[in-house]
Design an enzyme around this catalytic site. Structure first.
Site, PDB file in Angstrom:
ATOM      1  N   CYS A   1       1.031  -1.250   0.158  1.00 61.85           N
ATOM      2  CA  CYS A   1       0.425   0.359   0.212  1.00 61.85           C
ATOM      3  C   CYS A   1       1.000   1.243   0.399  1.00 61.85           C
ATOM      4  O   CYS A   1       1.366   1.668   0.607  1.00 61.85           O
ATOM      5  CB  CYS A   1      -0.770   0.404   1.469  1.00 61.85           C
TER       6      CYS A   1
ATOM      7  N   CYS B   1      -2.206  -0.203   9.119  1.00 67.27           N
ATOM      8  CA  CYS B   1      -2.182  -1.469   8.442  1.00 67.27           C
ATOM      9  C   CYS B   1      -1.050  -1.941   9.302  1.00 67.27           C
ATOM     10  O   CYS B   1       0.066  -1.411   8.545  1.00 67.27           O
ATOM     11  CB  CYS B   1      -3.035  -1.834   7.278  1.00 67.27           C
TER      12      CYS B   1
ATOM     13  N   CYS C   1     -11.518  -9.220  21.475  1.00 66.50           N
ATOM     14  CA  CYS C   1     -10.750  -8.738  20.348  1.00 66.50           C
ATOM     15  C   CYS C   1     -10.222  -8.200  20.790  1.00 66.50           C
ATOM     16  O   CYS C   1      -9.016  -6.962  19.774  1.00 66.50           O
ATOM     17  CB  CYS C   1     -11.293  -7.554  19.403  1.00 66.50           C
TER      18      CYS C   1
ATOM     19  N   CYS D   1      -8.410   1.263  -0.493  1.00 63.84           N
ATOM     20  CA  CYS D   1      -7.468   0.934   0.949  1.00 63.84           C
ATOM     21  C   CYS D   1      -7.622  -0.703   0.216  1.00 63.84           C
ATOM     22  O   CYS D   1      -8.449  -1.114   0.096  1.00 63.84           O
ATOM     23  CB  CYS D   1      -8.267   1.259   1.471  1.00 63.84           C
TER      24      CYS D   1
ATOM     25  N   GLN E   1     -20.469  -6.977  13.101  1.00 68.36           N
ATOM     26  CA  GLN E   1     -18.918  -7.239  12.880  1.00 68.36           C
ATOM     27  C   GLN E   1     -18.401  -6.895  11.656  1.00 68.36           C
ATOM     28  O   GLN E   1     -18.940  -6.670  10.458  1.00 68.36           O
ATOM     29  CB  GLN E   1     -18.598  -8.095  13.084  1.00 68.36           C
TER      30      GLN E   1
END
Length: 381
Positions: free
Chosen positions: A8, A17, A339, A90, A214
């Site tokens: 990217c 990221c 998470c 993205c 989600q």
């Protein structure tokens, strides 16, 4: 499994990221290792469940609007700042959502509609939020504005729909506060129903602009199926879905239990959960707008019995007050979806000190290219 490495161009500037540039296999190895370090002391950790194609999985895409040298730009805040990094496409966001954001940005320019300026508090358009139904294909566009006044509204909506007939609803959200929150409290439906629906594990869910749903539905199906499997349901159980959101886990489990009690503090989510129960003809579910800890303590004080508690807390994990309410209610099993394995490890320490034993843990890669890990663990009393 995909192992191609796509670079990217904005990775360094944006910081979203953290594992960008590492092969997918290596990413999974890192996440497995971290889960084993944190959760391994409590129980066996099974191999992580990765994705077939770890790109473009995000079904919710948010863009901040700004201007640079007289041009409208859209993108995301660079990590830890309020500087907007311009983004057209993205690698982890839904591709159609990215296309629509670029179109809206171009329309703002051609309609000469002012973008909000954080420093002066002037201007109109603040953010764009897009939500995509992975199975339904439905698309919601939320235009977040600093004022309810929308010049050239009808023409703007008409042109946007001409360019993207796949959009199913458009909502104007008014956020006139000096806040870092994206969405305001007031909304106006400009086109369509004001919500979209999507199917998860055979149940249909209604998703509004503020609903928690989600972000990676492909992996969520696998995660929820595993969670329900770990609960060892026989059809006779009474279960609690704490932090139930729009009712996803409770409704998916409802076919295999006697009764579901869903508890959630967010009023919008509870309203959606009730509508979701009706839409799926589920009659053995009750939803309550309350603090889950307080509610379970009251149940325990009234001598009520529960077989399984499903808990899916925020990234900060649970607090001792909530965990003590689980211990007081004393279900046979606790299925904990996390998470954040760091806060999960802390919570497991409390639960295993108070009469529970962790049996197994299963990590899932819900957010490829990022450092986040989702883990489901089953504990028994």
């Amino acid at each position: 499994m995909e192992n191609r490495q796509i670079k990217c161009p904005k990775a360094r500037q944006c910081g979203g990221c953290q594992l960008q540039g590492i092969s997918y296999e290596e990413q999974l190895e890192q996440k497995q290792k971290k889960t084993e370090e944190l959760i391994g002391p409590y129980c066996r950790v099974f191999p992580i469940c990765g994705m077939e194609d770890p790109y473009h999985y995000r079904n919710k895409v948010h863009a901040v609007l700004d201007h640079k040298k007289g041009k409208v730009i859209s993108g995301i805040y660079a990590e830890g700042s309020h500087r907007v990094v311009p983004v057209d496409a993205c690698l982890i966001e839904d591709e159609k959502a990215d296309e629509i954001i670029v179109t809206i940005r171009e329309l703002l320019q051609s309609f000469k509609l002012p973008v909000y300026d954080e420093d002066t508090g002037r201007g109109l358009f603040r953010h764009i939020l897009i939500r995509v139904g992975k199975t339904s294909g439905q698309i919601m566009v939320v235009l977040v504005m600093a004022s309810p006044i929308f010049p050239s509204k009808n023409n703007f909506i008409r042109v946007l729909r001409q360019k993207h007939p796949e959009i199913t609803t458009i909502v104007q959200n008014i956020n006139d506060q000096d806040t870092s929150m994206v969405l305001g409290e007031r909304e106006k439906v400009l086109y369509g129903k004001g919500y979209i629906t999507d199917t998860l594990c055979g149940k249909v869910f209604r998703i509004s602009s503020r609903s928690f749903y989600q972000i990676n539905p492909v992996q969520t199906e696998k995660l929820y199926q595993k969670a329900i499997h770990l609960a060892s349901l026989t059809g006779k159980e009474r279960i609690v879905d704490a932090y139930c959101g729009i009712g996803t886990i409770g409704l998916i489990a409802s076919d295999r239990v006697k009764q579901v009690i869903g508890i959630e503090l967010n009023e919008d989510a509870v309203r959606d959960a009730m509508k979701n129960a009706r839409a799926n003809n589920v009659s053995n579910v009750e939803f309550y707008c309350d603090d889950a800890g307080d509610f379970m303590r009251e149940m325990a004080a009234n001598g009520e019995k529960v077989d399984v508690v499903f808990m899916d807390p925020p990234r900060s994990g649970s607090d001792e007050i909530f965990l003590s309410s689980v211990v007081q209610l004393a279900p046979k099993r606790v299925v904990y979806i996390s998470c954040n394995p760091e806060t999960m490890a802390r919570d497991l320490e409390y639960l295993t000190d108070h009469g529970y034993r962790a049996i197994t843990a299963w990590p899932f890669d819900m957010f490829p290219s990022t450092a986040h890990i989702e883990v489901v663990t089953c504990l028994s009393r």
